[in-house]
Design a protein around this motif. Structure first.
Motif, PDB file in Angstrom:
ATOM      1  N   ILE B 130     -87.110 -23.559  33.884  1.00 17.04           N
ATOM      2  CA  ILE B 130     -86.311 -24.360  34.806  1.00 17.04           C
ATOM      3  C   ILE B 130     -87.078 -25.608  35.242  1.00 17.04           C
ATOM      4  CG2 ILE B 130     -85.216 -24.397  37.103  1.00 17.04           C
ATOM      5  CD1 ILE B 130     -84.586 -21.457  36.751  1.00 17.04           C
ATOM      6  N   VAL B 131     -88.390 -25.449  35.484  1.00 18.32           N
ATOM      7  CA  VAL B 131     -89.170 -26.608  35.926  1.00 18.32           C
ATOM      8  C   VAL B 131     -90.019 -27.178  34.788  1.00 18.32           C
ATOM      9  CG1 VAL B 131     -89.243 -26.260  38.404  1.00 18.32           C
ATOM     10  CG2 VAL B 131     -90.777 -24.952  36.957  1.00 18.32           C
ATOM     11  N   ARG B 153     -94.355 -29.066  41.163  1.00 19.19           N
ATOM     12  CA  ARG B 153     -93.579 -28.268  40.210  1.00 19.19           C
ATOM     13  C   ARG B 153     -93.826 -26.786  40.436  1.00 19.19           C
ATOM     14  NH1 ARG B 153     -93.309 -30.576  34.086  1.00 19.19           N
ATOM     15  NH2 ARG B 153     -93.605 -32.664  34.887  1.00 19.19           N
ATOM     16  N   ASN B 154     -95.091 -26.464  40.719  1.00 17.15           N
ATOM     17  CA  ASN B 154     -95.460 -25.076  40.965  1.00 17.15           C
ATOM     18  C   ASN B 154     -94.749 -24.539  42.210  1.00 17.15           C
ATOM     19  OD1 ASN B 154     -96.909 -22.815  40.124  1.00 17.15           O
ATOM     20  ND2 ASN B 154     -98.591 -23.235  41.537  1.00 17.15           N
ATOM     21  N   GLU B 155     -94.567 -25.388  43.203  1.00 17.81           N
ATOM     22  CA  GLU B 155     -93.837 -24.970  44.400  1.00 17.81           C
ATOM     23  C   GLU B 155     -92.406 -24.581  44.041  1.00 17.81           C
ATOM     24  OE1 GLU B 155     -96.686 -24.655  46.450  1.00 17.81           O
ATOM     25  OE2 GLU B 155     -95.168 -24.999  47.987  1.00 17.81           O
ATOM     26  N   ILE B 156     -91.781 -25.417  43.203  1.00 16.67           N
ATOM     27  CA  ILE B 156     -90.385 -25.140  42.831  1.00 16.67           C
ATOM     28  C   ILE B 156     -90.308 -23.894  41.941  1.00 16.67           C
ATOM     29  CG2 ILE B 156     -88.264 -26.105  41.800  1.00 16.67           C
ATOM     30  CD1 ILE B 156     -89.286 -27.458  44.422  1.00 16.67           C
ATOM     31  N   LEU B 157     -91.358 -23.703  41.121  1.00 14.35           N
ATOM     32  CA  LEU B 157     -91.403 -22.480  40.319  1.00 14.35           C
ATOM     33  C   LEU B 157     -91.430 -21.251  41.236  1.00 14.35           C
ATOM     34  CD1 LEU B 157     -91.864 -20.851  37.676  1.00 14.35           C
ATOM     35  CD2 LEU B 157     -94.312 -21.152  38.073  1.00 14.35           C
ATOM     36  N   GLN B 158     -92.268 -21.316  42.273  1.00 14.02           N
ATOM     37  CA  GLN B 158     -92.364 -20.184  43.202  1.00 14.02           C
ATOM     38  C   GLN B 158     -91.019 -19.931  43.867  1.00 14.02           C
ATOM     39  OE1 GLN B 158     -95.735 -20.471  45.830  1.00 14.02           O
ATOM     40  NE2 GLN B 158     -97.038 -21.301  44.234  1.00 14.02           N
ATOM     41  N   MET B 159     -90.362 -21.020  44.211  1.00 10.38           N
ATOM     42  CA  MET B 159     -89.040 -20.905  44.826  1.00 10.38           C
ATOM     43  C   MET B 159     -88.061 -20.236  43.853  1.00 10.38           C
ATOM     44  SD  MET B 159     -86.927 -24.113  46.307  1.00 10.38           S
ATOM     45  CE  MET B 159     -85.206 -24.252  45.906  1.00 10.38           C
ATOM     46  N   ALA B 160     -88.144 -20.626  42.586  1.00  7.60           N
ATOM     47  CA  ALA B 160     -87.238 -20.064  41.581  1.00  7.60           C
ATOM     48  C   ALA B 160     -87.476 -18.565  41.430  1.00  7.60           C
ATOM     49  CB  ALA B 160     -87.443 -20.771  40.242  1.00  7.60           C
ATOM     50  N   VAL B 161     -88.729 -18.155  41.512  1.00  6.87           N
ATOM     51  CA  VAL B 161     -89.054 -16.734  41.339  1.00  6.87           C
ATOM     52  C   VAL B 161     -88.654 -15.937  42.585  1.00  6.87           C
ATOM     53  CG1 VAL B 161     -90.952 -15.075  41.096  1.00  6.87           C
ATOM     54  CG2 VAL B 161     -90.907 -17.126  39.671  1.00  6.87           C
ATOM     55  N   LEU B 162     -88.925 -16.486  43.763  1.00  9.12           N
ATOM     56  CA  LEU B 162     -88.700 -15.723  44.992  1.00  9.12           C
ATOM     57  C   LEU B 162     -87.234 -15.763  45.460  1.00  9.12           C
ATOM     58  CD1 LEU B 162     -91.960 -16.657  46.951  1.00  9.12           C
ATOM     59  CD2 LEU B 162     -91.557 -14.719  45.442  1.00  9.12           C
ATOM     60  N   VAL B 184     -87.992 -31.779  39.159  1.00  2.00           N
ATOM     61  CA  VAL B 184     -88.027 -30.995  40.390  1.00  2.00           C
ATOM     62  C   VAL B 184     -86.630 -30.908  41.014  1.00  2.00           C
ATOM     63  CG1 VAL B 184     -88.852 -31.062  42.786  1.00  2.00           C
ATOM     64  CG2 VAL B 184     -90.474 -31.331  40.907  1.00  2.00           C
ATOM     65  N   ALA B 185     -85.938 -32.057  41.080  1.00  5.40           N
ATOM     66  CA  ALA B 185     -84.599 -32.090  41.672  1.00  5.40           C
ATOM     67  C   ALA B 185     -83.631 -31.224  40.877  1.00  5.40           C
ATOM     68  CB  ALA B 185     -84.099 -33.529  41.731  1.00  5.40           C
ATOM     69  N   GLU B 186     -83.738 -31.350  39.565  1.00  2.00           N
ATOM     70  CA  GLU B 186     -82.930 -30.540  38.656  1.00  2.00           C
ATOM     71  C   GLU B 186     -83.137 -29.056  38.948  1.00  2.00           C
ATOM     72  OE1 GLU B 186     -80.555 -30.900  34.983  1.00  2.00           O
ATOM     73  OE2 GLU B 186     -80.877 -31.989  36.848  1.00  2.00           O
ATOM     74  N   GLY B 187     -84.407 -28.690  39.118  1.00  2.00           N
ATOM     75  CA  GLY B 187     -84.756 -27.300  39.440  1.00  2.00           C
ATOM     76  C   GLY B 187     -84.067 -26.847  40.716  1.00  2.00           C
ATOM     77  N   ASN B 209     -80.835 -39.178  45.556  1.00  2.00           N
ATOM     78  CA  ASN B 209     -80.015 -39.547  44.396  1.00  2.00           C
ATOM     79  C   ASN B 209     -79.822 -38.357  43.476  1.00  2.00           C
ATOM     80  OD1 ASN B 209     -79.722 -42.199  45.144  1.00  2.00           O
ATOM     81  ND2 ASN B 209     -81.576 -42.866  44.064  1.00  2.00           N
ATOM     82  N   TYR B 210     -80.796 -37.447  43.518  1.00  2.33           N
ATOM     83  CA  TYR B 210     -80.777 -36.301  42.598  1.00  2.33           C
ATOM     84  C   TYR B 210     -80.355 -35.004  43.281  1.00  2.33           C
ATOM     85  CZ  TYR B 210     -83.417 -39.721  39.950  1.00  2.33           C
ATOM     86  OH  TYR B 210     -83.795 -40.863  39.304  1.00  2.33           O
ATOM     87  N   ILE B 211     -80.776 -34.870  44.552  1.00  3.99           N
ATOM     88  CA  ILE B 211     -80.314 -33.712  45.322  1.00  3.99           C
ATOM     89  C   ILE B 211     -79.337 -34.270  46.354  1.00  3.99           C
ATOM     90  CG2 ILE B 211     -80.961 -31.794  46.815  1.00  3.99           C
ATOM     91  CD1 ILE B 211     -83.801 -31.990  45.694  1.00  3.99           C
ATOM     92  N   VAL B 212     -78.061 -34.074  46.121  1.00  2.52           N
ATOM     93  CA  VAL B 212     -77.070 -34.719  46.993  1.00  2.52           C
ATOM     94  C   VAL B 212     -76.836 -33.876  48.236  1.00  2.52           C
ATOM     95  CG1 VAL B 212     -74.724 -35.630  47.148  1.00  2.52           C
ATOM     96  CG2 VAL B 212     -76.007 -35.798  44.991  1.00  2.52           C
ATOM     97  N   PRO B 213     -77.107 -34.427  49.404  1.00  7.85           N
ATOM     98  CA  PRO B 213     -76.977 -33.641  50.644  1.00  7.85           C
ATOM     99  C   PRO B 213     -75.548 -33.624  51.173  1.00  7.85           C
ATOM    100  CG  PRO B 213     -77.848 -35.815  51.139  1.00  7.85           C
ATOM    101  CD  PRO B 213     -77.610 -35.794  49.658  1.00  7.85           C
TER     102      PRO B 213
END
Lengths: 477, 254
Positions: B130-131, B153-162, B184-187, B209-213
């Protein structure tokens, strides 16, 4: 973090006492006591002479006080210098070992029954002052390896003892080595003949049981040309309110192309949280790379003892010889450690590596003291030293005293040192990932010590990791 | 899902948050923007339970529970995840061992069975795609020797796992080049579900622009001074934070 402080007083697992009748001599030290010890052991005259020489020299010496530890004066006259479990004079097989002793070692996780073939480790078990059992003796002797108690070696291989005893640590070397030389009662002897690779790990397990007894043992390991041996040492003692002195001597001799790997997991009783009781571990350990291309490697994990005072060292005499020292020293509560190494470069192209990881918690004091000495003939000698200290909490301390003496322009000596506090940030990061405080600390500390653990034999590494976790439980405040 | 009421917090006796009110519902993405020193990161750290911050007033209700009464690890186990602005290095501890320990403690707290090494490795490899992280990171020590982008990227990986319920991303875009930012945004977008929510803390509009709030909040001097739709972020980008400050000043005078 307070919830972890409450866990601090984890019971010392090996603190039990074995109720066994022992043959002890009265407390006190004199020339007569030295003679009595030698007589009890049925030693040849050369041994008695050696002991007496050491004793007479010891009388002229003063107890050292330069180390960075404090303790009340030791009364050498109140100590018992010989204590042995009462047993038949000669033991013909392991089955004749006192069942209570066997039980003690079973409790400690050391199997003396050869049938179990515990992970293929040969064990010499030393209980108080004497060696009680040596396993795998026969299968080792088939390849010419001698592995026996020191007492047996004195009787059965006097020529080897005469040749090597005191050849690395002279009986007059220092106060505690001299004391040991005078009164030592047993220990382990290991001889690997030329070209032999020892097929299994050899191990000595030291246990102090009797009250008010000093344990003075000697280990002597000789690896002849091209030989290899890996040697493990483990130590425990009962929990007692009195301090007990452990003053051992270990000598290693590696001939040309030989290699000796010596690993220690020291878990003597450390005293209680207020510093009452515990072992004074004042030990002299030294190896000599006597021939070219020889290698000696010390790995130590020091978690116990109320005071640790030792410097496993290597004399790099042969050209291209290699000395290594990997150490993890942990102090918690009121423990004190002053430990490190000496690397003496004499031969050409000699190389040494020192990796020291000190962990201080509670009110512990941890000191690294090291000497790297490069002689005038040690062309192209190299040393790399890395000393890292980690502090847990605000009441502990860490010191580093590196001494460097270089008398040669072609050599290189590198020293790196760091001190870190186990960060609130590291801990918070782990917790934020769901890891509870205790596991987080154990994880961070084990990561810190990993560079040393990877040098331990597998089963020892696992034990050391667990031990580290237990020693530090609840140590962050 | 999350209700912050009149939250005050200080560090070393200095008040940083001066009465935050914020409500986040499941499925929503909230952006918290503001100039440097406005209290954005403090808000993120307080929600995660960093011990250096002291909450002096107010309350935070998360899924009906008083969040502030929970230890940091209990918050993590309840599904709160903080992607750190400055990820912490843990020398000698491998990424996989670290994450496996965390995931299993979280699973244990929910009464789920722990994953064994094989199951975990399979999951980790899948999430690493994913990342777009290189498998060599499995055995590398946590964040040690990583570049800034690799740490994020590692932070987002941790988020994906947890798989948290509420993810708080603290300046995840800082120090990232445009490619890394997109990854990262894609993740983050791939991990979005109707059941979870995220709070994206950022200084720049770029990431949005990538993570639309769904909602954008402007934090100035410890208070949320303005909230609006995603167009508010664009307005800020164009006019800078000064225009908000001017607006407030004008309102205070009037």
């Amino acid at each position: 973090m307070q919830e972890m402080e409450e866990l601090v007083n984890k019971e010392y697992k090996y603190g039990f006492v074995t109720d066994i009748e022992s043959d002890s001599i009265p407390a006190g030290l004199s020339e007569d006591v030295v003679r009595l010890i030698s007589e009890k052991k049925g030693e040849p005259p050369f041994m008695l002479e050696w002991r007496l020489k050491a004793y007479r020299h010891w009388l002229t010496m003063k107890e050292p006080n330069w180390e960075n530890v404090t303790y009340p004066p030791i009364d050498y006259q109140s100590m018992v210098y010989y204590s042995a479990p009462k047993a038949p004079k000669t033991i013909n097989s392991l089955d004749e070992v006192d069942p209570k002793l066997r039980e003690t070692y079973e409790k400690l996780g050391i199997s003396l029954t050869e049938q179990k073939r515990m992970s293929g480790v040969a064990v010499d078990a030393v209980f108080d002052s004497v060696s009680v059992a040596t396993t795998f003796k026969e299968s080792l002797s088939k390849v010419g390896i001698i592995f026996c108690s020191f007492s047996d070696a004195v009787k059965e291989h006097p020529e080897l003892i005469k040749k090597y005893l005191g050849s690395v640590v002279p009986s007059t070397d220092n106060y505690f080595a001299a004391l040991n030389s005078a009164v030592f009662s047993d220990g382990s002897f290991c001889y690997i003949p030329k070209g032999v690779r020892c097929p299994m790990e050899l191990s000595t397990y030291f246990r102090i049981n009797a009250l008010n007894t000093g344990q003075f043992e000697r280990t002597l390991i000789v690896a002849e040309e091209g030989a290899y041996v890996s040697y493990l040492e483990g130590c425990t003692a009962p929990m007692r309110d009195e301090n007990q002195l452990h003053a051992a001597v270990v000598e290693l001799v590696a001939a040309k192309d030989a290699e000796i790997k010596y690993s220690t997991v020291q878990n003597w009783y450390a005293g209680d949280k207020d510093g009452k009781g515990g072992i004074y571990n004042f030990v002299t350990k030294r190896g000599k790379c006597a021939g070219d291309n020889a290698k000696i490697s010390w790995t130590q994990v020091e978690t116990g003892s109320s005071i640790t005072w030792k410097y496993p060292s290597v004399i790099l005499l042969g050209d291209n010889s290699v000395g290594e020292f990997y150490s993890v020293a942990v102090v918690n509560n009121r423990q004190q450690a002053d430990t490190g190494t000496k690397m003496i470069h004499i031969g050409r192209n000699t190389k040494s590596t020192i990796i020291s990881k000190g962990i201080s918690a509670g009110r512990g004091h941890n000191t690294y003291r090291g000497l790297v000495k490069v002689g005038p003939n040690a062309a192209n000698a190299r040393n790399y030293t890395q000393c890292d200290s980690m502090l847990l909490g605000n009441q502990c301390s860490a010191n580093t005293f590196p001494y460097i003496e270089v008398k040669n322009t072609s050599s290189s000596v590198e020293h790196e040192a760091s001190t870190s506090k186990i960060g609130e940030d590291q801990l918070f990061y782990c917790k934020q990932r769901g890891i509870t405080g205790e596991n987080a600390i154990s994880m961070i500390v084990n990561g810190f010590a990993k560079a040393v653990f990877k040098n331990l034999p597998m089963e020892f590494a696992v034990e050391a990791q667990k031990l580290l976790g237990v020693s530090l439980e609840g140590s962050v405040g | 899902m999350l209700e912050i009421k009149n939250l005050h917090a200080s560090v070393n006796g200095k008040e940083i948050l001066k009465g935050i009110n914020l409500t986040v519902n499941a499925g929503e993405v909230h952006a918290v923007m503001g100039p440097n020193g406005s209290g954005k990161s403090t808000l993120a750290q307080v929600l995660a339970g960093h011990p250096a911050y002291e909450v002096t007033a107010g309350e935070v209700i998360y899924d009906g529970v008083d969040l502030l009464s929970l230890q940091p690890e209990a918050r993590a186990q309840a599904g709160i995840f903080l992607a750190f602005q400055y990820p912490v290095e843990i020398p000698g501890v491998s990424n996989s061992y670290f994450l496996k320990t965390g995931l299993n403690e979280i699973r244990k707290s929910k009464g789920l069975e722990e994953l064994d090494a094989m199951q975990f490795l399979k999951l980790l490899k899948q999430k690493m795609q994913i990342v777009e992280m290189d498998p060599s990171f499995i055995n590398r020590p946590v964040n040690e020797g990583y570049s800034g982008g690799e740490k994020k990227r590692n932070e987002i990986l941790q988020m994906a796992v947890l798989e948290p319920r509420l993810a708080i991303l603290d300046e995840t875009d800082s120090g990232l080049d445009i490619d890394a930012l997109q990854i990262v945004a894609e993740g983050v977008n791939k991990l979005k579900t109707p059941e979870n929510a995220s709070i994206v803390v950022t200084h720049y509009q770029r990431l949005l622009n990538y993570i639309v709030p769904d909602v954008v909040h402007v934090l100035v001097n410890g208070r949320i001074v303005k909230s609006g739709g995603k167009e508010l972020a664009l307005e800020l980008e164009e006019k800078g934070y000064d225009f908000i400050k001017d607006e407030i000043a004008a309102a205070e005078v009037a």
